[in-house]
Design a protein around this motif. Structure first.
Motif, short mmCIF file in Angstrom:
data_model
loop_
_atom_site.label_atom_id
_atom_site.label_comp_id
_atom_site.label_asym_id
_atom_site.label_seq_id
_atom_site.Cartn_x
_atom_site.Cartn_y
_atom_site.Cartn_z
N VAL A 53 -9.78 1.36 2.23
CA VAL A 53 -8.95 0.27 2.76
C VAL A 53 -9.79 -0.67 3.61
O VAL A 53 -10.39 -0.28 4.63
CB VAL A 53 -7.79 0.84 3.60
N LEU A 82 0.81 -1.22 0.00
CA LEU A 82 0.00 0.00 0.00
C LEU A 82 0.85 1.28 0.00
O LEU A 82 0.58 2.19 -0.79
CB LEU A 82 -0.96 -0.01 1.19
N PHE A 98 -8.29 5.80 -1.80
CA PHE A 98 -8.18 4.42 -1.33
C PHE A 98 -9.30 4.16 -0.31
O PHE A 98 -9.48 4.92 0.64
CB PHE A 98 -6.85 4.18 -0.61
#
Length: 295
Positions: free
Chosen positions: A175, A135, A173
């Motif tokens: 997550v 990431l 993003f």
């Protein structure tokens, strides 16, 4: 609260696939996601299953407003360098409508697809360690013109990603995380956090499931505090269909469940587009009624 859908990539594009993505926009969903797997669990294992990024590229071409994304991508069969190039391209093609749902991945079929005979899949700890490098490197690749990285699991040598994303500084993003490492990554890099609930509470009551969700939210907030991040900066997404609730049973059932989830702090709910003959089977008329109600 925003309402989104996830469309499993099980239909040939010209035999129903394209129509679903267009209909998702017509119904007013905030976003339409798709699963990023090479194949998935039974009964989908032995049936059609198409690639996520080509599907999203096609969806970008037949929609104009709805956000599009993965739910979720993982390091199981992705490399940050090639993924970044594809995401930048997809963000450009869609006019800046892409969200990357991303997580550490699981132990399913994707975990062994690229392994040789006799090689064991990554353990949960190894998956977390890969994700912990994956990431941050992906974040750099999507925000910097040139990246060189030599890590324990991934390398990149003078990788160019010009002009970068349409969305600045990069596409968001979302997550997926439930454990402490993942929560910290969500707090550090995420614009949203994703959960499906606590698997341990999946066979319990809706109330027990909500208690487990409340505990997850509290862990996320602590992770944000540890990272010096305001928890209010993260959207909170619940991918429904994996808790004891049956929100697609009726419009009122969905209103009740959505109200309870909203009280826990969730601001985006994702419902599965109905797939007959599977665990995601639902009345399509009720599904569309719910979508219209939440416009």
């Amino acid at each position: 609260m925003r309402l989104s859908t996830v469309i499993l990539p099980v239909d040939r594009w010209h035999e129903g696939g394209r129509a679903k993505w267009r209909r998702a926009e017509e119904l007013g969903f905030h976003a339409a996601y798709t699963y990023d797997h090479l194949s998935w669990r039974v009964p989908f294992r032995d049936g059609p299953w198409f690639g996520a990024l080509p599907t999203l590229t096609a969806a970008a071409g037949v929609t104009e407003r709805i956000r599009l994304g993965t739910m979720v991508t993982s390091p199981n069969f992705r490399h940050p360098v090639t993924l970044a190039k594809e995401l930048i391209t997809l963000d450009d093609l869609s006019g800046g409508r892409i969200t990357l749902g991303v997580g550490a991945g699981g132990s399913g079929y994707d975990a062994t697809a690229l392994l040789g005979p006799g090689r064991a899949p990554w353990t949960p700890r190894e998956r977390a360690e890969h994700f912990g490098e994956f990431l941050p490197l992906l974040d750099r690749l999507l925000t910097e013109d040139s990246v060189t990285h030599e890590g324990a699991r991934y390398c990149a040598h003078e990788v160019r990603n010009i002009p970068g994303c349409v969305q600045r500084p990069r596409l968001p993003f979302a997550v997926a995380a439930t454990g402490p490492r993942g929560m910290r990554l969500a707090a550090r890099y995420g614009q949203a956090w994703v959960t499906t609930g606590d698997p341990a509470a999946a066979e319990g009551t809706p109330e027990e499931s909500r208690d487990a969700l409340r505990a997850q939210v509290e862990r996320l907030e602590r992770a944000c505090e540890e990272e010096g991040r305001d928890p209010a900066e993260l959207s909170r997404i619940l991918l429904t269909g994996f808790t004891p609730d049956r929100p697609l049973a009726s419009l009122q059932a969905f209103r009740d469940a959505a109200g309870a989830w909203g009280e826990l702090g969730f601001d985006e709910l994702v419902v599965h587009w109905p797939v007959p003959g599977t665990v995601f089977e639902a009345d399509e008329e009720v599904f569309e009624e719910i979508a219209r109600d939440f416009r």
